[in-house]
Motif scaffolding. Structure first.
Motif, PDB file in Angstrom:
ATOM      1  N   LEU A 111      -0.322   1.692  11.129  1.00  0.00           N
ATOM      2  CA  LEU A 111      -1.074   3.056   9.681  1.00  0.00           C
ATOM      3  C   LEU A 111      -0.499   4.069  10.095  1.00  0.00           C
ATOM      4  N   ARG A 112       0.740   4.322  11.010  1.00  0.00           N
ATOM      5  CA  ARG A 112       1.789   5.165  11.453  1.00  0.00           C
ATOM      6  C   ARG A 112       2.904   5.680  10.471  1.00  0.00           C
ATOM      7  N   ARG A 113       2.809   4.168   8.855  1.00  0.00           N
ATOM      8  CA  ARG A 113       3.562   4.553   8.661  1.00  0.00           C
ATOM      9  C   ARG A 113       3.420   5.615   7.274  1.00  0.00           C
ATOM     10  N   PHE A 114       2.346   6.133   7.238  1.00  0.00           N
ATOM     11  CA  PHE A 114       1.137   7.215   6.198  1.00  0.00           C
ATOM     12  C   PHE A 114       1.485   8.344   6.519  1.00  0.00           C
ATOM     13  N   PRO A 115       2.698   8.835   5.994  1.00  0.00           N
ATOM     14  CA  PRO A 115       3.157   9.926   6.448  1.00  0.00           C
ATOM     15  C   PRO A 115       1.749  11.042   6.239  1.00  0.00           C
ATOM     16  N   ARG A 116       0.567  11.297   4.814  1.00  0.00           N
ATOM     17  CA  ARG A 116      -0.439  11.877   4.524  1.00  0.00           C
ATOM     18  C   ARG A 116      -1.342  11.502   5.096  1.00  0.00           C
ATOM     19  N   LEU A 117      -1.681  10.841   6.208  1.00  0.00           N
ATOM     20  CA  LEU A 117      -2.662   9.957   6.950  1.00  0.00           C
ATOM     21  C   LEU A 117      -3.035  10.806   7.594  1.00  0.00           C
ATOM     22  N   ARG A 118      -4.536  11.767   6.820  1.00  0.00           N
ATOM     23  CA  ARG A 118      -5.548  12.450   7.898  1.00  0.00           C
ATOM     24  C   ARG A 118      -6.181  11.942   9.507  1.00  0.00           C
ATOM     25  N   ALA A 119      -7.284  11.033   9.147  1.00  0.00           N
ATOM     26  CA  ALA A 119      -7.793   9.455   9.755  1.00  0.00           C
ATOM     27  C   ALA A 119      -7.705   8.475   9.621  1.00  0.00           C
ATOM     28  N   ALA A 120      -8.018   7.753  10.448  1.00  0.00           N
ATOM     29  CA  ALA A 120      -8.500   6.663  10.565  1.00  0.00           C
ATOM     30  C   ALA A 120      -9.130   5.762  11.066  1.00  0.00           C
ATOM     31  N   VAL A 143       1.209  -1.480  -0.043  1.00  0.00           N
ATOM     32  CA  VAL A 143      -0.583  -0.182   0.556  1.00  0.00           C
ATOM     33  C   VAL A 143       0.599   0.932  -0.312  1.00  0.00           C
ATOM     34  N   PRO A 144       0.430   2.435  -0.649  1.00  0.00           N
ATOM     35  CA  PRO A 144       1.485   3.406  -0.771  1.00  0.00           C
ATOM     36  C   PRO A 144       1.255   4.284   0.267  1.00  0.00           C
ATOM     37  N   ASP A 145       2.375   5.026   0.055  1.00  0.00           N
ATOM     38  CA  ASP A 145       2.170   6.436   1.463  1.00  0.00           C
ATOM     39  C   ASP A 145       1.541   7.313   0.798  1.00  0.00           C
ATOM     40  N   SER A 146       0.529   7.304  -0.651  1.00  0.00           N
ATOM     41  CA  SER A 146      -0.233   8.412  -0.539  1.00  0.00           C
ATOM     42  C   SER A 146      -1.385   8.385   0.353  1.00  0.00           C
TER      43      SER A 146
END
Length: 188
Positions: free
Chosen positions: A110-119, A82-85
């Protein structure tokens, strides 16, 4: 799918977002999210690749909008490939069927996704030390077997331990599930 789309849109989802649908199964959300999102912006994970592929073929109005390699078999919440996007993630009705420790595993990954706004995710809640608990719609949940329940304090502590900020949403969900949003520290 409608309830999940409404929850995501309440968190600000637009067609430009990159969505990770954790435990997507046969694309209950995917059949609504794929046409809404820009092409290639939906990723799904599940323990069964066959179930996801079947959903892609049967449920999507235009299967070509969802590349087959965006469906990833993953029972460990490692999110391989799954990409970092990714900007939003959702796990709807997933942790109600798994031991409580799996929530911590998923949030840590999920912490590995730098652009994550919300889970976003759902759980059944019960009081401390509760054995079998009847939820608002009548389903009976348990601390040690499916369908599982956890305490509100456990959810908050687990979200915080993973480095996120917890927020319980008042949305009424099917079967008495409770919607939580975990916000990464880089987001206000």
């Amino acid at each position: 799918g409608r309830v999940q789309m409404a929850a995501l849109q309440a968190e600000g989802m637009t067609p430009a977002d990159h969505l990770l649908d954790i435990g997507c199964g046969s694309l209950r959300l995917g059949h609504k999210a794929v046409p809404f999102l820009d092409p290639g912006h939906y990723w799904g994970t599940d323990a069964s690749l066959a179930l996801m592929r079947r959903g892609r073929t049967v449920e999507l109005p235009d299967p070509a909008r969802l590349p087959e390699d965006h469906l990833i078999e993953d029972a460990d919440f490692a999110f391989p490939g799954v990409p970092d996007s990714i900007t939003l993630a959702i796990a709807f009705g997933v942790f109600t069927h798994l031991p409580a420790a799996m929530l911590a595993t998923a949030l840590a990954s999920l912490r590995r996704f730098p652009r994550l706004r919300a889970a976003l995710f759902t759980v059944f809640l019960a009081p401390d030390s509760a054995a079998a608990t009847r939820q608002p719609d009548g389903v009976v949940t348990h601390p040690d077997r499916p369908p599982y329940h956890v305490t509100e304090a456990f959810v908050q502590a687990t979200i915080r331990a993973a480095g996120f900020t917890p927020a319980r949403r008042p949305t009424l969900l099917p079967r008495g599930q409770v919607l939580w949003v975990a916000t990464p520290p880089q987001m206000p």
